[in-house]
Design a protein around this motif. Structure first.
Motif, short mmCIF file in Angstrom:
data_model
loop_
_atom_site.label_atom_id
_atom_site.label_comp_id
_atom_site.label_asym_id
_atom_site.label_seq_id
_atom_site.Cartn_x
_atom_site.Cartn_y
_atom_site.Cartn_z
N LYS A 52 0.85 -1.20 0.00
CA LYS A 52 0.00 0.00 0.00
C LYS A 52 0.88 1.25 0.00
CE LYS A 52 -4.22 -1.76 1.13
NZ LYS A 52 -5.57 -1.41 1.16
N ASP A 53 0.30 2.32 -0.51
CA ASP A 53 0.99 3.60 -0.64
C ASP A 53 1.39 4.16 0.74
OD1 ASP A 53 1.73 5.94 -2.29
OD2 ASP A 53 0.13 6.92 -1.15
N PHE A 54 2.57 4.75 0.79
CA PHE A 54 3.09 5.33 2.03
C PHE A 54 2.12 6.37 2.60
CE2 PHE A 54 5.69 8.45 4.32
CZ PHE A 54 6.35 7.62 5.20
N LYS A 55 1.63 7.25 1.73
CA LYS A 55 0.74 8.32 2.20
C LYS A 55 -0.59 7.75 2.69
CE LYS A 55 2.89 12.00 -0.37
NZ LYS A 55 2.73 13.08 -1.33
N HIS A 56 -1.00 6.62 2.15
CA HIS A 56 -2.20 5.95 2.65
C HIS A 56 -2.04 5.67 4.14
CE1 HIS A 56 -5.29 2.86 3.18
NE2 HIS A 56 -4.35 2.09 3.69
N TYR A 57 -0.89 5.15 4.52
CA TYR A 57 -0.67 4.81 5.93
C TYR A 57 -0.52 6.04 6.82
CZ TYR A 57 -0.76 -0.10 5.00
OH TYR A 57 -1.18 -1.34 4.66
N LEU A 58 -0.04 7.14 6.28
CA LEU A 58 -0.03 8.38 7.07
C LEU A 58 -1.47 8.79 7.40
CD1 LEU A 58 2.70 10.51 5.29
CD2 LEU A 58 2.86 9.41 7.54
N ARG A 59 -2.36 8.70 6.40
CA ARG A 59 -3.77 9.04 6.62
C ARG A 59 -4.43 8.07 7.59
NH1 ARG A 59 -3.20 9.91 1.05
NH2 ARG A 59 -4.04 7.84 0.62
N VAL A 60 -4.13 6.78 7.44
CA VAL A 60 -4.71 5.77 8.32
C VAL A 60 -4.27 5.99 9.76
CG1 VAL A 60 -4.67 3.29 8.86
CG2 VAL A 60 -5.03 4.04 6.51
N ALA A 61 -2.98 6.28 9.95
CA ALA A 61 -2.47 6.52 11.31
C ALA A 61 -3.17 7.71 11.95
CB ALA A 61 -0.95 6.72 11.28
N GLU A 62 -3.38 8.76 11.18
CA GLU A 62 -4.08 9.93 11.71
C GLU A 62 -5.53 9.58 12.05
OE1 GLU A 62 -5.41 13.63 12.96
OE2 GLU A 62 -3.46 12.68 12.97
N ARG A 63 -6.18 8.80 11.22
CA ARG A 63 -7.55 8.38 11.50
C ARG A 63 -7.63 7.55 12.78
NH1 ARG A 63 -9.16 6.02 6.67
NH2 ARG A 63 -8.54 3.97 7.42
N TYR A 64 -6.67 6.64 12.96
CA TYR A 64 -6.64 5.83 14.18
C TYR A 64 -6.42 6.71 15.41
CZ TYR A 64 -6.30 1.44 11.52
OH TYR A 64 -6.53 0.37 10.69
N ARG A 65 -5.56 7.71 15.28
CA ARG A 65 -5.30 8.63 16.40
C ARG A 65 -6.57 9.38 16.77
NH1 ARG A 65 -4.59 13.73 17.73
NH2 ARG A 65 -5.03 14.44 15.63
N ARG A 66 -7.25 9.92 15.76
CA ARG A 66 -8.51 10.65 16.03
C ARG A 66 -9.55 9.75 16.68
NH1 ARG A 66 -7.97 12.62 10.80
NH2 ARG A 66 -9.69 11.26 10.17
N GLU A 67 -9.69 8.54 16.14
CA GLU A 67 -10.66 7.60 16.70
C GLU A 67 -10.29 7.23 18.14
OE1 GLU A 67 -13.96 5.22 17.17
OE2 GLU A 67 -13.57 6.71 15.63
N GLY A 68 -9.01 7.06 18.42
CA GLY A 68 -8.57 6.76 19.78
C GLY A 68 -8.92 7.87 20.75
#
Length: 123
Positions: A52-68
């Motif tokens: 998967k694209d590197f930037k995809h995981y940057l977005r996913v990590a931010e989404r997980y942080r917000r959800e947390g």
């Protein structure tokens, strides 16, 4: 709680699959709090695909942080642990292994990304 939304919040999608937190049932049918080991295992499920694209995981990590953070505000400490562990694992362990880590990010950006662990847990 809505079964399509983990921890009562917005859906967390990964590979277009919703990943809910599942309470643990004891033999007598009651639910009990999950252990740290169970939560950590849940946080690592289907977390990484190196293609998967590197930037995809940057977005996913931010989404997980917000959800947390949202889980913590609602008092769902198990959900907060799972989501923040996912964010931290992506940023601190998985992203540095991505094939584009050194090509996309400058040395300064890589340093700043390593500082994100403080941001993930204290913001």
């Amino acid at each position: 709680m809505n079964p399509e939304t983990p921890h009562g919040g917005g859906p967390v999608r990964q590979n277009t699959t919703i990943i809910p937190h599942t309470p643990v049932r004891t033999p007598n049918g009651r639910t009990r709090p999950s252990s740290i080991a169970e939560l950590a295992k849940e946080a690592m499920d289907d977390l990484w695909d190196e293609n998967k694209d590197f930037k995809h995981y940057l977005r996913v990590a931010e989404r997980y942080r917000r959800e947390g953070k949202e889980c913590a505000k609602r008092g769902d400490l198990e959900g907060a642990f799972v989501q923040l562990a996912r964010a931290a694992t992506l940023v601190l362990e998985k992203l540095p292994l991505h094939k584009d880590y050194y090509g996309i990010l400058s040395e300064n950006q890589r340093h700043n990304l390593s500082l994100v662990s403080l941001f993930i847990f204290y913001c």
